[in-house]
Design a protein around this motif. Structure first.
Motif, short mmCIF file in Angstrom:
data_model
loop_
_atom_site.label_atom_id
_atom_site.label_comp_id
_atom_site.label_asym_id
_atom_site.label_seq_id
_atom_site.Cartn_x
_atom_site.Cartn_y
_atom_site.Cartn_z
N ARG A 73 1.23 -1.40 -0.25
CA ARG A 73 0.03 -0.33 0.23
C ARG A 73 0.85 1.05 -0.16
O ARG A 73 1.51 0.90 0.79
CB ARG A 73 -1.04 0.08 1.25
N ASP A 74 1.13 2.45 -0.42
CA ASP A 74 0.79 3.51 -0.99
C ASP A 74 0.74 4.47 0.05
O ASP A 74 -0.22 4.28 0.92
CB ASP A 74 0.88 3.71 -2.17
N HIS A 75 1.22 6.09 0.22
CA HIS A 75 1.15 7.00 1.20
C HIS A 75 -0.42 7.34 1.23
O HIS A 75 -0.56 7.41 -0.11
CB HIS A 75 1.72 8.30 0.98
N HIS A 76 -1.29 7.58 2.10
CA HIS A 76 -2.30 7.58 2.08
C HIS A 76 -2.64 8.78 2.75
O HIS A 76 -2.90 8.74 3.91
CB HIS A 76 -3.65 6.95 1.31
N PRO A 77 -2.47 10.76 2.78
CA PRO A 77 -2.77 11.54 3.68
C PRO A 77 -4.75 12.06 4.22
O PRO A 77 -4.43 12.46 4.83
CB PRO A 77 -2.52 12.85 3.01
N ARG A 78 -5.45 11.47 3.41
CA ARG A 78 -6.88 12.17 2.95
C ARG A 78 -7.20 11.07 4.28
O ARG A 78 -7.89 12.19 4.78
CB ARG A 78 -7.44 11.29 1.80
N ASN A 79 -7.38 10.31 4.42
CA ASN A 79 -7.61 9.54 6.60
C ASN A 79 -6.63 8.96 6.65
O ASN A 79 -6.30 7.73 5.96
CB ASN A 79 -9.06 8.89 5.97
N PHE A 80 -6.87 8.21 7.99
CA PHE A 80 -5.97 7.62 8.89
C PHE A 80 -6.34 7.59 10.19
O PHE A 80 -7.62 8.44 10.41
CB PHE A 80 -4.76 7.56 8.49
N CYS A 81 -6.38 6.33 11.15
CA CYS A 81 -6.93 6.47 12.54
C CYS A 81 -5.63 6.66 13.55
O CYS A 81 -4.20 5.92 12.84
CB CYS A 81 -6.82 4.85 12.42
N MET A 82 -5.87 7.02 14.53
CA MET A 82 -5.43 7.37 16.15
C MET A 82 -6.41 7.13 16.53
O MET A 82 -7.34 7.20 16.76
CB MET A 82 -4.66 8.58 15.54
N TRP A 83 -5.03 6.71 17.75
CA TRP A 83 -6.61 6.26 19.05
C TRP A 83 -5.53 7.08 20.50
O TRP A 83 -4.20 7.61 20.54
CB TRP A 83 -6.80 4.87 19.32
N MET A 84 -6.22 7.58 21.69
CA MET A 84 -6.18 8.40 22.07
C MET A 84 -6.78 7.96 23.36
O MET A 84 -8.38 6.52 23.93
CB MET A 84 -6.46 9.53 22.57
N ALA A 85 -6.32 7.87 24.73
CA ALA A 85 -6.94 6.98 25.91
C ALA A 85 -6.53 7.95 27.06
O ALA A 85 -5.59 8.86 26.86
CB ALA A 85 -6.54 5.95 26.05
N GLY A 86 -7.05 8.29 28.17
CA GLY A 86 -6.79 8.42 29.88
C GLY A 86 -7.34 9.95 30.38
O GLY A 86 -8.32 9.89 29.44
N GLY A 87 -6.33 11.16 30.91
CA GLY A 87 -6.69 12.04 30.90
C GLY A 87 -7.94 12.82 29.60
O GLY A 87 -6.62 13.53 28.53
N GLY A 88 -8.86 13.14 30.43
CA GLY A 88 -10.22 13.11 28.86
C GLY A 88 -10.68 13.09 28.31
O GLY A 88 -11.62 14.05 27.36
N VAL A 89 -10.50 11.96 28.04
CA VAL A 89 -11.68 11.49 26.90
C VAL A 89 -12.04 10.67 26.94
O VAL A 89 -11.91 9.70 28.18
CB VAL A 89 -9.54 10.62 26.35
N ARG A 90 -12.96 10.18 26.39
CA ARG A 90 -13.95 9.60 26.31
C ARG A 90 -13.51 7.68 26.53
O ARG A 90 -12.64 7.61 25.87
CB ARG A 90 -15.23 9.89 25.77
N LYS A 91 -14.16 7.26 27.04
CA LYS A 91 -13.44 5.55 26.58
C LYS A 91 -15.19 4.92 25.93
O LYS A 91 -15.85 4.78 25.40
CB LYS A 91 -13.85 5.03 27.84
N GLY A 92 -13.99 3.82 24.81
CA GLY A 92 -14.78 3.32 23.98
C GLY A 92 -15.71 3.28 23.14
O GLY A 92 -16.71 3.13 22.44
N LEU A 93 -15.33 5.09 23.11
CA LEU A 93 -16.11 5.96 22.03
C LEU A 93 -15.06 5.62 20.26
O LEU A 93 -13.66 5.44 20.10
CB LEU A 93 -16.08 7.42 21.73
N THR A 94 -15.71 5.54 18.86
CA THR A 94 -15.17 5.57 17.97
C THR A 94 -15.79 6.94 17.19
O THR A 94 -16.77 6.79 17.25
CB THR A 94 -15.78 3.91 16.65
N TYR A 95 -14.75 7.36 16.39
CA TYR A 95 -15.32 8.96 16.40
C TYR A 95 -14.99 8.91 14.58
O TYR A 95 -13.88 8.86 14.19
CB TYR A 95 -14.57 10.16 16.62
N GLY A 96 -16.27 9.52 13.70
CA GLY A 96 -15.40 10.25 12.27
C GLY A 96 -15.81 8.73 11.44
O GLY A 96 -15.13 7.51 12.30
N GLU A 97 -16.32 8.89 10.06
CA GLU A 97 -16.23 7.66 9.17
C GLU A 97 -15.79 7.86 8.09
O GLU A 97 -15.41 8.60 7.58
CB GLU A 97 -17.56 7.51 9.36
#
Length: 488
Positions: free
Chosen positions: A406-430
């Motif tokens: 697979r080549d580079h693709h800047p239009r969308n990708f996934c990152m996750w966050m956890a811990g202080g101030g962040v909601r738990k068990g949420l999927t955001y964006g589509e």
């Protein structure tokens, strides 16, 4: 340059410092004298005090651990499940999806853009039902502790500018990194370790790895005392951490005191703030001779904790070792820890190579979240996991059911966050059915950085540094948006 004018400027500075009685009897006082933070240090006892007025509001997170997967993990094979792609196997990516968007020169000459579905199985994980692939079985266990953002995007399409952007908010080198901004604004609770520490661990043999540049943890135009300090994975964690044979700690102290007086005299003569940084860094290095060996000694860790991080935890320089040291660093008051794991640039042979990468990072990453949670640290420690961009749905090179790239693709990708101030068990964006375009709740990297700062109690518009006639910010001159939907 006009030497005469420069000379008189220096003369005036000498007169000012002479009249203010700047003289240093020892290195510790030298580190504080003449500094804009001297009063704060005297009142708080902190070597790395925050700027006056910071944090701007009560932070939800006091510390940041940033797990950067350098080279760009494939969102299609990890977190962005697209079951409908099986029907499009080896068919050309529709023009209506690409819509004339820029692609790299590595695939622009291909005769075809054949769609390559992921060969890995996906299932909903945890009570939250976050979709994850079989490649990350240990992360399945922390699904209910994270927010998965599937709609991150950037402008950069090649690694160096993209990595520079994700860490500094700009594709142009020379800007301060995220960790440096936090060190500058919030300081650190630790007096014996740097405010900002970096690891560049080993990665599986045969990986397609990109070079790492120190600009990813550089302080840029901020004082160099806010540079990230990279701990080495082989030999001593810091070069020359040990005194040479025949040199005692008392000898080292006397030498540094004398050197501090010489540097203080240089500062009084020239007024260069970097001289103050040098004095402070020498003093920090002296304290690290005690604090770093204690940090890296895992003898106090329980057998259960070490086993949780996996078999490589005792091997210095591995990702697992870096992960447990990240926890030990934030326990000791370090503000920011950054781990940069290389080898995720899979233009070909992706199924084998990404499997190796996940085997290296999956268990230690999940263990870090569980370890922080067990110790009550996750609630005020923010953890971020992700790369610099995503990968294309079409195959680079030969496509088979079992192998593709697979080549580079800047239009969308996934990152996750956890811990202080962040909601738990949420999927955001589509994203669309081809994981090629964001169709719901886009999150630009500047938005993500603004959100990270917000969790740390910082208004990104109010954290700036005047440089080259501009109030410079991590998040640039345009106003980003804090993604409040992902916040608890």
């Amino acid at each position: 340059m006009q030497p005469a004018i420069d000379y008189f400027k220096l003369a005036q500075r000498r007169q000012f410092f002479a009249s203010s009685g700047l003289s240093l009897g020892g290195l510790a006082y030298a580190m504080l004298s003449g500094s804009s933070t001297a009063a704060a240090v005297e009142s708080t006892g902190q070597v790395h005090p925050p700027l006056p007025g910071l944090p701007h509001f009560a932070p939800r997170a006091k510390r940041l651990i940033y797990l950067h997967m350098n080279g760009a993990p494939s969102q299609l094979d990890l977190f962005d499940y697209k079951p409908g792609l099986e029907e499009h196997y080896d068919k050309d990516l529709p023009d209506s999806i690409r819509n004339g968007q820029r692609i790299t020169t590595m695939t622009s000459g291909q005769a075809r853009f054949p769609v390559a579905p992921s060969k890995f199985a996906f299932k909903p994980r945890g009570q939250s039902g976050i979709l994850m692939s079989e490649l990350v079985p240990h992360m399945h266990e922390i699904a209910d502790d994270i927010t998965m953002i599937k709609s991150v995007h950037t402008e950069a399409i090649n690694h160096d500018p993209a990595c520079t952007f994700v860490m500094t908010g700009s594709e142009i080198p020379g800007k301060p990194s995220l960790g440096s901004w936090l060190s500058y604004g919030l300081g650190s609770e630790s007096n014996d370790l740097p405010a900002f520490v970096v690891f560049t661990p080993t990665f599986p043999a045969g990986s397609q790895a990109q070079a790492l540049f120190t600009r990813m943890w550089s302080s840029g135009f901020l004082p160099t005392s806010h540079n990230g300090v990279a701990l080495r994975g082989t030999g001593d964690p810091v070069l020359f951490i040990r005194n040479p044979p025949g040199v005692s700690g008392e000898d080292r102290r006397k030498m540094l005191d004398a050197l501090g007086q010489l540097n203080a005299a240089t500062h009084a003569r020239l007024g260069d703030p970097e001289t103050q940084t040098r004095i402070a860094q020498y003093e920090m290095a002296f304290r690290m001779q005690t604090s770093v060996p204690e940090l890296t000694d895992l003898g106090s860790e329980s057998k259960e904790t070490l086993e949780m991080y996996g078999p490589n935890v005792g091997k210095m320089g591995t990702y697992a070792s870096s992960a447990i040291l990240a926890r030990r660093l934030i326990e000791r008051g370090v503000r920011v820890v950054q781990i940069l794991h290389r080898g995720w640039d899979q233009h070909n042979n992706l199924p084998k190579l990404i499997s190796n990468q996940c085997e290296d990072v999956d268990q230690p990453t999940a263990a870090l979240i569980k370890d922080l949670k067990q110790r009550g640290l996750l609630e005020d420690t923010l953890v971020v996991f992700g790369g610099e961009f995503g990968r294309t749905v079409y195959s680079q090179g030969t496509l088979t059911k079992e192998n593709y790239g697979r080549d580079h693709h800047p239009r969308n990708f996934c990152m996750w966050m956890a811990g202080g101030g962040v909601r738990k068990g949420l999927t955001y964006g589509e994203t669309d059915d081809f994981s090629y375009n964001v169709v719901e709740n886009p999150v630009h990297l500047n938005d993500l950085n603004a959100t990270i700062l917000h969790c740390m109690g910082i208004d990104d518009r109010r954290l700036s540094f005047r440089f080259q006639g501009l109030d410079q910010r991590l998040t640039g001159v345009e106003t980003p948006k804090v993604v409040h939907d992902v916040l608890a």
